[in-house]
Design an enzyme around this catalytic site. Structure first.
Site, PDB file in Angstrom:
ATOM      1  N   SER A 102       0.857  -1.188   0.000  1.00 64.74           N
ATOM      2  CA  SER A 102       0.000   0.000   0.000  1.00 64.74           C
ATOM      3  C   SER A 102       0.887   1.229   0.000  1.00 64.74           C
ATOM      4  O   SER A 102       1.522   1.544   1.009  1.00 64.74           O
ATOM      5  CB  SER A 102      -0.915   0.009   1.237  1.00 64.74           C
ATOM      6  OG  SER A 102      -1.830  -1.051   1.191  1.00 64.74           O
ATOM      7  N   LYS A 177      -7.326   1.944  -2.717  1.00 65.08           N
ATOM      8  CA  LYS A 177      -6.934   1.484  -1.387  1.00 65.08           C
ATOM      9  C   LYS A 177      -6.965   2.629  -0.375  1.00 65.08           C
ATOM     10  O   LYS A 177      -7.391   2.453   0.782  1.00 65.08           O
ATOM     11  CB  LYS A 177      -5.538   0.858  -1.424  1.00 65.08           C
ATOM     12  CG  LYS A 177      -4.998   0.425  -0.058  1.00 65.08           C
ATOM     13  CD  LYS A 177      -5.902  -0.600   0.635  1.00 65.08           C
ATOM     14  CE  LYS A 177      -5.431  -0.922   2.057  1.00 65.08           C
ATOM     15  NZ  LYS A 177      -4.219  -1.762   2.088  1.00 65.08           N
ATOM     16  N   LYS A 245       0.156   5.812   8.098  1.00 63.20           N
ATOM     17  CA  LYS A 245       0.780   5.962   6.782  1.00 63.20           C
ATOM     18  C   LYS A 245      -0.283   6.108   5.689  1.00 63.20           C
ATOM     19  O   LYS A 245      -0.171   6.966   4.806  1.00 63.20           O
ATOM     20  CB  LYS A 245       1.654   4.738   6.490  1.00 63.20           C
ATOM     21  CG  LYS A 245       2.324   4.760   5.125  1.00 63.20           C
ATOM     22  CD  LYS A 245       2.932   3.408   4.770  1.00 63.20           C
ATOM     23  CE  LYS A 245       1.873   2.408   4.355  1.00 63.20           C
ATOM     24  NZ  LYS A 245       2.435   1.162   3.784  1.00 63.20           N
TER      25      LYS A 245
END
Length: 300
Positions: A102, A177, A245
């Site tokens: 990701s 995502k 993150k």
């Protein structure tokens, strides 16, 4: 190079919690897996199940037609692919790289372009569902890349996924995502907050998931995590700092698109506060510490 049959010679670069689960499932479904990770214990966990260990990422790629990446950042991915003894040094011409990490969509576009310049193909295919879903082949995957490359990736990824969607060109999977993580992050926080309200009000919070099942407030996170919030079941299936993150990535994207995201900002700040308090390595279940302030008892 376009594959017309299912590819079963796979290199896995990155055998952490997520990569290890993906690798385990690929082995269980009959694939030939060569694995590389700097952590030899993680490699050993897969070789014990039948994988072959490679001494470098280049060696892993040379033994395979498809390379799956499960790594933590664009910097690490760039080193693993284009660095000394990296994937690009060993991969066959036209080999397919599937990045299941990701990372930022813009970084993905750059990696895909650099791969194309070396005659390699790139599909970004981040995931939702975590290690538990990978182990039973029920991940949700969102893919970015050319139609042909994504179709070839699906022939491999169908072993680990029950829901696979081609979202568009390179970077589209990573963008999807980020949207997924906004929804998950807000849901985790809402369920934790609601759990604490139920506890403070004297309601049996353990009964709430069943009571709300099938209603508009129901969700997979409610069903899985409210019982864990109640019991303070902090076993690690994810990390709070990973959510930081990804929420950072969503906020970066929002700045580029001039999209207002006030709820995401609050959610990100809570996750940052918990990370600053030393809880970044803990599971999302530890969000309860933001509300309860109870003494922490974490597994070692």
């Amino acid at each position: 190079m376009t594959m017309t049959t299912e590819t079963s010679r796979i290199a896995l670069i990155g055998a952490g919690a997520m990569g290890g689960a993906i690798g385990t499932r690929l082995l269980e479904t009959g694939n030939h897996l060569t694995v590389f990770d700097l952590d030899k214990e993680k490699v050993a966990a897969l070789t014990g199940r039948g994988a072959h260990a490679a001494s470098t990422a280049a060696d892993a790629a040379s033994a395979s037609d498809v390379v799956i990446l499960s790594l933590n950042s664009p910097k690490i991915i760039r080193i693993a692919v284009f660095g000394e003894n990296g994937v690009a040094a060993g991969a066959k011409p036209g080999a397919l790289i599937i990045d299941m990490s990701s990372i930022d969509p813009e970084a993905t576009k750059e990696l895909a372009a650099d791969s194309a310049a070396k005659g390699l193909r790139w599909v970004d295919s981040p995931l939702s569902g975590g290690a538990p879903k990978a182990l039973i082949g029920q991940l949700t995957l969102m893919a970015g890349g050319s139609e042909t490359d994504v179709a070839d990736a699906h022939r491999v990824l169908r072993h680990v996924a029950s829901n696979f969607t081609h979202m568009g060109p390179s970077g589209a999977g990573q963008t999807t995502k980020l949207i997924n993580q906004v929804l998950c992050g807000l849901n985790f926080l809402a369920v934790a907050e609601a759990t604490q309200l139920a506890l403070d009000a004297g309601v049996d919070a353990a009964k709430i998931p069943q009571a709300l099942k099938g209603g508009r407030a129901d969700s997979a996170i409610l069903q899985e995590y409210m019982p864990r919030f109640v019991e303070k079941d902090y076993r690690r299936t994810g990390r709070i700092d990973n959510m930081v993150k990804e929420l950072n990535g969503a906020q970066d994207l929002a700045r580029r698109t001039n999209t207002a995201m006030p709820l995401t900002a609050v959610c990100a700040e809570v996750h940052r506060m918990l990370t600053a308090a030393g809880l970044g390595g803990e599971d999302q279940a530890a969000l309860m510490e933001f509300f309860s302030g109870a003494k922490r008892q974490f597994p070692q």
